[in-house]
Design a protein around this motif. Structure first.
Motif, mmCIF file in Angstrom:
data_model
loop_
_atom_site.group_PDB
_atom_site.id
_atom_site.type_symbol
_atom_site.label_atom_id
_atom_site.label_comp_id
_atom_site.label_asym_id
_atom_site.label_seq_id
_atom_site.Cartn_x
_atom_site.Cartn_y
_atom_site.Cartn_z
ATOM 1 N N LYS A 133 0.816 -1.218 0.000
ATOM 2 C CA LYS A 133 0.000 0.000 0.000
ATOM 3 C C LYS A 133 0.847 1.264 0.000
ATOM 4 C CE LYS A 133 -3.898 -2.242 2.315
ATOM 5 N NZ LYS A 133 -4.723 -2.322 3.547
ATOM 6 N N SER A 134 2.073 1.154 0.480
ATOM 7 C CA SER A 134 2.927 2.343 0.547
ATOM 8 C C SER A 134 3.510 2.726 -0.808
ATOM 9 C CB SER A 134 4.070 2.111 1.544
ATOM 10 O OG SER A 134 4.863 1.006 1.140
ATOM 11 N N LEU A 135 3.374 1.845 -1.802
ATOM 12 C CA LEU A 135 3.863 2.164 -3.146
ATOM 13 C C LEU A 135 2.872 3.127 -3.793
ATOM 14 C CD1 LEU A 135 6.176 1.369 -5.136
ATOM 15 C CD2 LEU A 135 4.583 -0.298 -6.121
ATOM 16 N N THR A 136 3.290 4.361 -3.984
ATOM 17 C CA THR A 136 2.367 5.410 -4.420
ATOM 18 C C THR A 136 2.084 5.338 -5.917
ATOM 19 O OG1 THR A 136 4.115 7.011 -4.897
ATOM 20 C CG2 THR A 136 3.292 6.919 -2.620
ATOM 21 N N VAL A 137 1.060 6.072 -6.321
ATOM 22 C CA VAL A 137 0.711 6.162 -7.746
ATOM 23 C C VAL A 137 1.885 6.724 -8.534
ATOM 24 C CG1 VAL A 137 -0.806 7.319 -9.406
ATOM 25 C CG2 VAL A 137 -1.760 6.404 -7.282
ATOM 26 N N GLU A 138 2.528 7.733 -7.978
ATOM 27 C CA GLU A 138 3.657 8.369 -8.660
ATOM 28 C C GLU A 138 4.836 7.402 -8.793
ATOM 29 O OE1 GLU A 138 0.849 11.167 -7.198
ATOM 30 O OE2 GLU A 138 2.026 9.690 -6.052
ATOM 31 N N GLU A 139 5.083 6.630 -7.742
ATOM 32 C CA GLU A 139 6.192 5.668 -7.787
ATOM 33 C C GLU A 139 5.925 4.562 -8.805
ATOM 34 O OE1 GLU A 139 7.941 6.011 -3.228
ATOM 35 O OE2 GLU A 139 6.165 4.780 -3.632
ATOM 36 N N LYS A 140 4.675 4.158 -8.914
ATOM 37 C CA LYS A 140 4.328 3.133 -9.908
ATOM 38 C C LYS A 140 4.599 3.651 -11.311
ATOM 39 C CE LYS A 140 0.738 1.207 -6.926
ATOM 40 N NZ LYS A 140 -0.711 1.181 -6.636
ATOM 41 N N GLU A 141 4.224 4.901 -11.571
ATOM 42 C CA GLU A 141 4.469 5.440 -12.912
ATOM 43 C C GLU A 141 5.959 5.634 -13.163
ATOM 44 O OE1 GLU A 141 3.081 8.773 -16.129
ATOM 45 O OE2 GLU A 141 2.548 9.100 -14.032
ATOM 46 N N THR A 142 6.693 6.036 -12.147
ATOM 47 C CA THR A 142 8.144 6.185 -12.297
ATOM 48 C C THR A 142 8.780 4.852 -12.670
ATOM 49 O OG1 THR A 142 8.231 8.015 -10.720
ATOM 50 C CG2 THR A 142 10.282 6.813 -11.112
ATOM 51 N N ILE A 143 8.317 3.792 -12.038
ATOM 52 C CA ILE A 143 8.822 2.450 -12.359
ATOM 53 C C ILE A 143 8.552 2.129 -13.829
ATOM 54 C CG2 ILE A 143 8.415 -0.015 -11.961
ATOM 55 C CD1 ILE A 143 8.006 0.682 -8.985
ATOM 56 N N LEU A 144 7.347 2.455 -14.307
ATOM 57 C CA LEU A 144 7.000 2.186 -15.707
ATOM 58 C C LEU A 144 7.847 3.035 -16.652
ATOM 59 C CD1 LEU A 144 3.079 1.988 -15.656
ATOM 60 C CD2 LEU A 144 4.726 0.136 -15.435
ATOM 61 N N SER A 145 8.000 4.302 -16.329
ATOM 62 C CA SER A 145 8.770 5.205 -17.192
ATOM 63 C C SER A 145 10.232 4.782 -17.260
ATOM 64 C CB SER A 145 8.649 6.640 -16.669
ATOM 65 O OG SER A 145 9.348 7.535 -17.506
ATOM 66 N N ASP A 146 10.807 4.437 -16.110
ATOM 67 C CA ASP A 146 12.204 3.975 -16.086
ATOM 68 C C ASP A 146 12.358 2.672 -16.865
ATOM 69 O OD1 ASP A 146 12.804 6.149 -14.546
ATOM 70 O OD2 ASP A 146 12.901 5.053 -12.641
ATOM 71 N N TYR A 147 11.346 1.841 -16.797
ATOM 72 C CA TYR A 147 11.369 0.567 -17.524
ATOM 73 C C TYR A 147 11.443 0.812 -19.031
ATOM 74 C CZ TYR A 147 9.639 -4.018 -19.143
ATOM 75 O OH TYR A 147 9.475 -5.228 -19.770
ATOM 76 N N LEU A 148 10.690 1.800 -19.508
ATOM 77 C CA LEU A 148 10.719 2.127 -20.935
ATOM 78 C C LEU A 148 12.094 2.624 -21.371
ATOM 79 C CD1 LEU A 148 7.263 3.948 -21.288
ATOM 80 C CD2 LEU A 148 7.852 1.676 -22.160
ATOM 81 N N ASP A 149 12.829 3.212 -20.443
ATOM 82 C CA ASP A 149 14.171 3.722 -20.750
ATOM 83 C C ASP A 149 15.257 2.665 -20.599
ATOM 84 O OD1 ASP A 149 13.169 6.287 -21.222
ATOM 85 O OD2 ASP A 149 13.347 6.852 -19.104
ATOM 86 N N SER A 150 14.908 1.525 -20.010
ATOM 87 C CA SER A 150 15.925 0.528 -19.680
ATOM 88 C C SER A 150 16.257 -0.361 -20.874
ATOM 89 C CB SER A 150 15.452 -0.344 -18.517
ATOM 90 O OG SER A 150 14.455 -1.249 -18.954
ATOM 91 N N ALA A 151 17.399 -1.024 -20.769
ATOM 92 C CA ALA A 151 17.818 -1.950 -21.827
ATOM 93 C C ALA A 151 17.076 -3.272 -21.736
ATOM 94 C CB ALA A 151 19.328 -2.189 -21.723
ATOM 95 N N GLU A 152 16.384 -3.511 -20.611
ATOM 96 C CA GLU A 152 15.709 -4.791 -20.396
ATOM 97 C C GLU A 152 14.221 -4.737 -20.733
ATOM 98 O OE1 GLU A 152 16.534 -6.549 -16.597
ATOM 99 O OE2 GLU A 152 18.533 -5.686 -16.512
ATOM 100 N N VAL A 153 13.787 -3.674 -21.383
ATOM 101 C CA VAL A 153 12.365 -3.544 -21.690
ATOM 102 C C VAL A 153 11.922 -4.670 -22.625
ATOM 103 C CG1 VAL A 153 12.768 -1.989 -23.649
ATOM 104 C CG2 VAL A 153 10.563 -1.950 -22.461
#
Length: 652
Positions: free
Chosen positions: A188-208
């Motif tokens: 529950k402590s994982l915020t909406v903003e943190e979830k989107e940051t995870i997605l955005s960073d994933y799109l930038d990663s080499a492991e996407v």
């Protein structure tokens, strides 16, 4: 490296067809005395799995009533032994015990840790250490809400740095679980903003992973999960570039459709597939010329192009069983997507080409398809089926497709509202119609006929097992001597074409047969042949397996009677609406994104002015003919409803 022991008993589910095999593996344990003390974690976990079978009333057919009574008592003893052993687990021995746990008992281990609150005796540093040493175990941990809540901060911190966290988040909110695995929970402590940051960073990663990019682009926003337009655009651009890279070095498999209209044709319709995998449809121009009034020209969408089947169901909808196994399980699929597949795409391509070509043929013959539809809705339906005599349908007078589709879109809405009022009031009050400016939901368009559609009761899991055994092409029941070389795809195909002896099956094939016997779907006759118990019931179930819906009034009297019996047995249920549920899904896919995030959203685009720019002519042409096709399908469904209603009324 963690070991696996396939000789151990594993409980998967009550419906699992391998249950008998697992019980056989555990029978010797059940027949032995329960130990006073257990020291092996895997021995305890095996007792736990055996206990699950007994608790779910799953027994071997060879067991006597005394056996079952004795084994139920054993299950009680196992529960006590399991509880006593698990009570000894704490921070001092958790790492050793977990390290000794077999791979096939990982789920059982964490299930017990969660259900028996063992986690309260495991320190958070030790738990974090387990995650660090075996990062992949996070997929199991997240299926246990108690663990996620207790180790809230630790799991959150892990997810913020774990390379696959974006895929986990998408699996929670977007991905359809085709194998029915356990639900995952996020801290529950994982915020909406943190979830989107995870997605955005994933799109930038080499492991996407390419399969997840589209999910991010089309993700459905919720209160606890939102994807901004900026992140969606990043995903859209990445998806486009990765797709172009893929096809630059991969020609793939090509297929297509061609449509022609010929004079002096030997058949009114025909189709062949050429060497280039192009399906060539040909239609008789003479037949069209002979049927030269508006109503008959309209009927060609059934007679020639087969937009509807014999039960007047829309033929173009996506059907689960028409998708290949690999299409279903390969890749990543959003649970909010409309599932297409190769056959659906081909049907869409075909129907679109048919419509465009037929429109051209009609124009060359001096007809207007729009005028034909106007005549059908405002005149033919009244003359033939006593539809409202004041029904309206205006013809788009614009020349560009951009303007034509913007004019046609509200007319489509008007048609839906008019029919809805006709069903509810027996007439169309246009003043009442004009009061509501909101689009009408497709599912809310009613039918004149009660219990119009038949659907499978998906809550009946035993029935689901039986249906799959009969009709799935993945069952082994169709593979039996002496018919192996006939290559029957399903057990149903085999039984309807051959006389099959029960004794011909090998022992490993008999448990599912016995299950079908127990559920009274088949029986063994005096000559040892396998026979279908109730053919009418099987016909209905096969229809529902293939088409996901059946039209009650299009069935024979015998099948209607059987359907009513099946309803009382909670195998099926009735519902009534203009469009069946698969048809509703099909229309929603094209019209909006209320149900599917990959929908084309034509309704909202053209009603709210967010469509493509006017100079994108091809997009507007596609949108216009798609809207026209949906309108034609709607008229065909209205006609079906009127035909049934009039037939019932005339019989009374």
């Amino acid at each position: 490296m963690r070991k696996t022991d396939l000789t151990k008993v594993e409980f998967h589910s009550k419906e699992d067809m391998a249950g008998g095999h697992n019980l056989q593996k555990g029978e010797h344990i059940l027949r032995c005395d329960t130990k006073l003390n257990y020291n092996d974690i895997n021995e305890i976990l095996e007792l736990y799995n055996i206990k699950k079978y007994i608790d779910n009333d799953l027994y071997l057919k060879s067991w006597t009533e005394d056996d079952i009574k004795n084994f139920k008592q054993k299950a009680v003893e196992y529960g006590k032994a399991i509880g006593e052993f698990m009570a000894t687990i704490d921070d001092s021995n958790i790492l050793i015990l977990y390290g000794n746990t077999l791979r096939n008992y990982i789920h059982s281990f964490w299930e017990l840790v969660s259900n028996q609150s063992i986690f309260k005796r495991i320190s958070k540093p030790n738990f974090s250490g387990i995650l660090t040493n075996e990062p992949h175990i996070i997929h199991e941990i997240l299926t246990h809400k108690n663990l996620v809540d207790y180790y809230n901060k630790e799991i959150k911190n892990f997810l913020l740095t774990y390379s696959q966290s974006a895929e986990i988040i998408l699996s929670v909110y977007e991905i359809k679980d085709v194998f029915g695995k356990n639900q995952k929970y996020l801290p529950k402590s994982l915020t909406v903003e943190e979830k989107e940051t995870i997605l955005s960073d994933y799109l930038d990663s080499a492991e996407v992973n390419y399969n997840y990019i589209g999910l991010i682009q089309n993700a459905r926003n919720r209160n606890d999960f939102k994807v901004s337009d900026k992140t969606r655009l990043k995903a859209k651009r990445l998806h486009k570039s990765e797709t172009e890279k893929f096809f630059a070095g991969n020609n793939g498999t090509r297929y297509g459709v061609s449509v022609s209209f010929s004079e002096d044709a030997s058949k009114i319709k025909d189709g062949i597939i050429d060497d280039d995998f192009v399906i060539n449809y040909s239609y008789s121009l003479d037949f069209i010329k002979q049927k030269n009034d508006s109503f008959l020209l309209f009927q060609n969408f059934i007679v020639l192009f087969e937009y509807l089947d014999l039960q007047r169901r829309i033929n173009l909808v996506s059907k689960k069983n028409k998708m290949g196994v690999f299409e279903k399980v390969m890749g990543v699929h959003s649970k909010n997507d409309y599932k297409g597949g190769t056959e659906f795409n081909l049907m869409e391509m075909t129907s679109q080409v048919q419509l465009v070509a037929y429109n051209k043929v009609l124009s060359d013959l001096g007809f207007s398809l729009e005028n034909i539809l106007h005549q059908v809705f405002t005149s033919s339906f009244q003359e033939k089926y006593e539809f409202a005599n004041n029904a309206r349908f205006s013809i788009p007078s614009a020349t560009s497709y951009f303007e034509k589709v913007r004019l046609l879109a509200p007319e489509f809405e008007s048609v839906l509202k008019q029919f809805k009022l006709f069903v509810e009031d027996g007439s169309i009050d246009f003043e009442l119609l004009q009061i509501s400016s909101n689009p009408t939901a497709i599912k809310d368009i009613p039918s004149l006929n009660k219990n119009k559609y038949i659907y499978l009761n998906e809550d009946n899991k035993e029935l689901e097992v039986c249906i799959n055994l009969f009709f799935s092409d993945q069952t082994l029941l169709a593979y039996v001597e002496p018919f192996k070389e006939e290559h029957y795809h399903t057990f149903f195909d085999l039984l309807t074409n051959e006389q099959v002896k029960f004794s011909s099956y090998e022992e490993h094939q008999k448990p599912p047969l016995n299950y079908l016997i127990e559920k009274e779907f088949i029986f063994i006759d005096s000559n040892n042949f396998v026979q279908i118990t109730n053919p009418a019931r099987i016909i209905i179930l096969r229809d529902l397996f293939i088409n996901e819906v059946a039209s009650f009034y299009r069935y024979s009297f015998e099948l209607r009677q059987e359907a009513e019996r099946m309803e009382t047995e909670k195998m099926i249920f009735f519902d009534s609406s203009l469009f069946s549920k698969p048809e509703q899904a099909y229309l929603n896919y094209f019209l909006n994104k209320s149900e599917f995030t990959n929908g084309l959203d034509l309704r909202n685009s053209y009603l709210h002015g967010t469509q493509a720019t006017p100079d994108e002519v091809q997009k507007h042409e596609y949108a216009y003919f798609t809207y026209l096709k949906l309108l034609i399908l709607t008229f065909l469904k209205i006609e079906d409803d009127l035909i049934i209603y009039k037939a019932i009324k005339d019989r009374i």
